[in-house]
Design an enzyme around this catalytic site. Structure first.
Site, PDB file in Angstrom:
ATOM      1  CG  HIS A  46      -0.352   0.084   2.490  1.00 57.81           C
ATOM      2  ND1 HIS A  46       0.673  -0.766   3.126  1.00 57.81           N
ATOM      3  CD2 HIS A  46      -0.419   0.903   3.466  1.00 57.81           C
ATOM      4  CE1 HIS A  46       0.930  -0.373   4.216  1.00 57.81           C
ATOM      5  NE2 HIS A  46       0.333   0.592   4.626  1.00 57.81           N
ATOM      6  CG  HIS A  48       0.195   4.395   4.697  1.00 53.40           C
ATOM      7  ND1 HIS A  48      -0.414   3.684   5.447  1.00 53.40           N
ATOM      8  CD2 HIS A  48      -0.723   5.492   4.281  1.00 53.40           C
ATOM      9  CE1 HIS A  48      -1.666   4.140   5.737  1.00 53.40           C
ATOM     10  NE2 HIS A  48      -1.805   5.201   5.238  1.00 53.40           N
ATOM     11  CG  ASP A  50       5.245   3.674   7.032  1.00 50.68           C
ATOM     12  OD1 ASP A  50       4.141   3.793   6.249  1.00 50.68           O
ATOM     13  OD2 ASP A  50       4.899   2.501   7.810  1.00 50.68           O
ATOM     14  CG  HIS A  51       4.521   0.470   3.847  1.00 52.82           C
ATOM     15  ND1 HIS A  51       4.576  -1.034   4.271  1.00 52.82           N
ATOM     16  CD2 HIS A  51       3.806   0.917   5.078  1.00 52.82           C
ATOM     17  CE1 HIS A  51       4.183  -1.288   5.404  1.00 52.82           C
ATOM     18  NE2 HIS A  51       3.832   0.021   5.816  1.00 52.82           N
ATOM     19  CG  HIS A 101      -3.760   0.022   6.881  1.00 53.83           C
ATOM     20  ND1 HIS A 101      -3.396   0.592   8.235  1.00 53.83           N
ATOM     21  CD2 HIS A 101      -2.616   0.432   6.223  1.00 53.83           C
ATOM     22  CE1 HIS A 101      -2.298   1.226   8.077  1.00 53.83           C
ATOM     23  NE2 HIS A 101      -1.781   1.230   6.984  1.00 53.83           N
ATOM     24  CG  ASP A 118       1.038  -1.184   7.486  1.00 55.85           C
ATOM     25  OD1 ASP A 118       1.986  -2.006   7.900  1.00 55.85           O
ATOM     26  OD2 ASP A 118       1.069   0.205   7.352  1.00 55.85           O
ATOM     27  CG  HIS A 159       5.084  -1.588  10.683  1.00 53.49           C
ATOM     28  ND1 HIS A 159       5.689  -0.597  10.786  1.00 53.49           N
ATOM     29  CD2 HIS A 159       3.950  -1.348   9.745  1.00 53.49           C
ATOM     30  CE1 HIS A 159       5.290   0.408   9.781  1.00 53.49           C
ATOM     31  NE2 HIS A 159       4.004  -0.096   9.268  1.00 53.49           N
TER      32      HIS A 159
END
Ligand SMILES: [Zn+2]
Length: 194
Positions: A46, A48, A50-51, A101, A118, A159
């Site tokens: 996805h 976001h 941080d990915h 999410h 996530d 994570h």
């Protein structure tokens, strides 16, 4: 943020992918090289930051194509839909849409592993209180999509939030309190509690 990125590769052809390159692109590309993996794809669970923050650097270094949900804001080179199988070398990567999410969230199943991003962590599920989140969709993703997959799959989350880095679907459906059988109404009430 305890993000996990993954390198997956086909031992026969050497072709492979980097999954969710959020940070440290040089380290990821070096690790792929050390493993003898020629990175043909970047797989995104996805969008976001941080990915995906390191996606441009990984693409620049490897020439890989970016594969993500068709509706991803990344505008992927390889737009993916639920149920499709992406071949990387001789490895089949099965795509499971798991919104909740985020609406563009995908899980990737390959080689007995399930990259859950996530959607599912060891002992937890992803947040559904963010912009674009949908707890109803999360219930369906957990109770109707993941619940139907083989329990032997190794869960490789996005994570490092659990007691162990990875788990199995079997262990998660036994121990993960977010996966206990609940009606959708019960789940919505459950997800509203902090
Ligand atoms: Zn996320």
């Amino acid at each position: 943020m305890d993000n996990f990125a993954y390198v997956l590769g086909d031992e026969a052809t050497g072709e492979g992918a980097i999954v969710d390159p959020g940070f440290e692109p040089a380290r990821l590309v070096a690790e792929a090289g050390r493993l003898g993996v020629k990175v043909t794809h970047v797989l995104v669970t996805h969008a976001h930051f941080d990915h995906v923050r390191a996606v441009p650097e990984v693409v620049k270094a490897t020439g890989a194509k970016v594969a993500a949900h068709r509706a991803s804001p990344l505008r992927p080179d390889v737009p993916l839909d639920d149920g499709v199988v992406l071949r990387i070398g001789h490895v089949d990567v099965r795509v499971h849409a798991t919104p909740g999410h985020q609406p563009d969230h995908l899980c990737y199943e390959a080689g007995g592993r399930l990259l859950t991003g996530d959607t599912l962590f060891v002992g937890e599920c992803g947040r559904t209180d963010l912009p674009g989140s949908d707890p109803r969709a999360m219930w369906r993703s957990l109770q109707e999509v993941l619940a139907r997959l083989p329990r032997s799959l190794e869960v490789c989350p996005g994570h490092d939030y659990g007691p162990t880095p990875t788990s199995t679907l079997d262990r998660e459906f036994r121990d993960n309190y977010t996966l206990r059988p609940r009606t959708i109404e019960e789940f919505l009430r459950f997800m509203q509690k902090p």
